[in-house]
Design a protein around this motif. Sequence first.
Motif, short mmCIF file in Angstrom:
data_model
loop_
_atom_site.label_atom_id
_atom_site.label_comp_id
_atom_site.label_asym_id
_atom_site.label_seq_id
_atom_site.Cartn_x
_atom_site.Cartn_y
_atom_site.Cartn_z
N UNK A 44 49.12 34.90 45.78
CA UNK A 44 49.65 35.88 46.74
C UNK A 44 48.77 37.14 46.75
N UNK A 45 48.13 37.39 47.86
CA UNK A 45 47.19 38.51 47.98
C UNK A 45 47.93 39.84 47.99
N UNK A 100 49.53 43.57 41.19
CA UNK A 100 49.10 42.21 41.51
C UNK A 100 47.59 42.14 41.69
N UNK A 101 47.01 43.20 42.27
CA UNK A 101 45.55 43.22 42.45
C UNK A 101 44.84 43.20 41.11
N UNK A 102 45.33 43.98 40.15
CA UNK A 102 44.71 43.99 38.82
C UNK A 102 44.96 42.67 38.09
N UNK A 103 46.15 42.13 38.29
CA UNK A 103 46.51 40.86 37.64
C UNK A 103 45.63 39.72 38.13
N UNK A 104 45.31 39.71 39.40
CA UNK A 104 44.50 38.63 39.99
C UNK A 104 43.03 39.00 40.09
N UNK A 105 42.67 40.19 39.56
CA UNK A 105 41.29 40.67 39.60
C UNK A 105 40.75 40.70 41.04
N UNK A 106 41.60 41.16 41.96
CA UNK A 106 41.21 41.21 43.37
C UNK A 106 41.27 42.62 43.94
N UNK A 107 41.21 43.62 43.05
CA UNK A 107 41.23 45.01 43.52
C UNK A 107 40.02 45.29 44.40
N UNK A 352 34.98 39.97 52.13
CA UNK A 352 36.28 39.55 51.60
C UNK A 352 37.20 39.23 52.76
N UNK A 353 38.38 38.67 52.44
CA UNK A 353 39.40 38.40 53.44
C UNK A 353 40.59 39.31 53.22
N UNK A 354 41.31 39.61 54.30
CA UNK A 354 42.39 40.59 54.22
C UNK A 354 43.59 40.05 53.45
N UNK A 355 44.00 38.82 53.75
CA UNK A 355 45.23 38.30 53.18
C UNK A 355 45.01 37.08 52.28
N UNK A 356 43.80 36.93 51.80
CA UNK A 356 43.51 35.84 50.87
C UNK A 356 42.71 36.36 49.68
N UNK A 358 39.88 35.84 47.02
CA UNK A 358 38.65 35.03 46.88
C UNK A 358 38.69 34.25 45.57
N UNK A 359 38.22 33.03 45.59
CA UNK A 359 38.16 32.22 44.39
C UNK A 359 37.14 32.80 43.42
#
Length: 360
Positions: A44-45, A100-107, A352-356, A358-359
Amino acid sequence: MKFISDKGLDELKRYQYKSGGYTTIDNLMNDFWLGVTERLPLWLAPNLITFLGFLIMVSASACQIYYDTTFTKDIPRWTFWLMAFAIFAYQTLDAVDGKQARRTKSSSPLGQLFDHGCDSFILTFFGLAMAQACKVDKDFFFWVFLNVQLCEWAINQKEHITGILNTNLGNFGVTELEFICVGVEIIAAIFGQDILTQQFFGIVLYKIVFVPILIAAVIANVYMFITNILASSNRVESVLEWIPIFLHISCQFVWFSSNIYQQLAAPILLLFGLILSLITCKVIVCSVTKDQFPLFHVELIPFILFTLLIQFGNFSYDNNIRLFWSAFFIESILIFVFLRGVIIQILNHLNIQLFKIARQ
């Protein structure tokens, strides 16, 4: 025309968010927010979380405005339960998106912009929700709404100048304001809107909530206007940045005194809030990119032209209604075009993508 300069895009990767601190309730709620975050799926982004909260709030507000645009009618009580849920949901999702961003390393800088941009628009919906719940005097509420708008702008101008976003005054901040809003909505849902129009020792009950907010907003606006100028390395530029804000406010007074305000107070105030939120979004973008804040805003032109038509056109009531909805439609399109353009610029630059997410 691209809003962010090439240099500004390069600054994106170097941006670091600096909070102005947390209140006692922020700290008390933090364990709950962490618990919610741990239960979210890793796919979940964070931006999707932010946007979901935004859509919930907009939907709840649309329901209330649908039933009444004047702040004078009794509307279904379920709309207040819905709004209480929406505010709490937005508060929760707004708090967990960064976790969630820090948890998924997607900040990313876009996440920060997306979060703060949504916040700038949501404040308008909070105000309208409280006004509906209280059947507030629309002339009095105009002054409350005006000063809260100015606060929103001044806080973000301060971040542009100092690099620090301070959303609380002492131990009172956004979280506390959200809980007050939830409380007002629940009271209206249980007892009805008229309960808050009763008098207590000669004072209308809803003014016990609104007057302190108005006083605090006025004091904060004066304080931030002065301190923002003093903190700026270019004080003349800092003063000039207020010109579009004052121009926008001048237009608001024309609509406030028009023959349609009494019947369309809610959508008119919504339009005011959307336009100011757009200008606030621009200063948020400039804070992140280190770009210079523009003094000219093309989005203000249609609003000014329609305002002049309202002031000097001597049109009938029905035609003024048509002018307003035309202005609302055009400004909504311009706001969407600007936001879409900025988001696409950042997405393309950061790849990057807005609502996804990145692997890795």
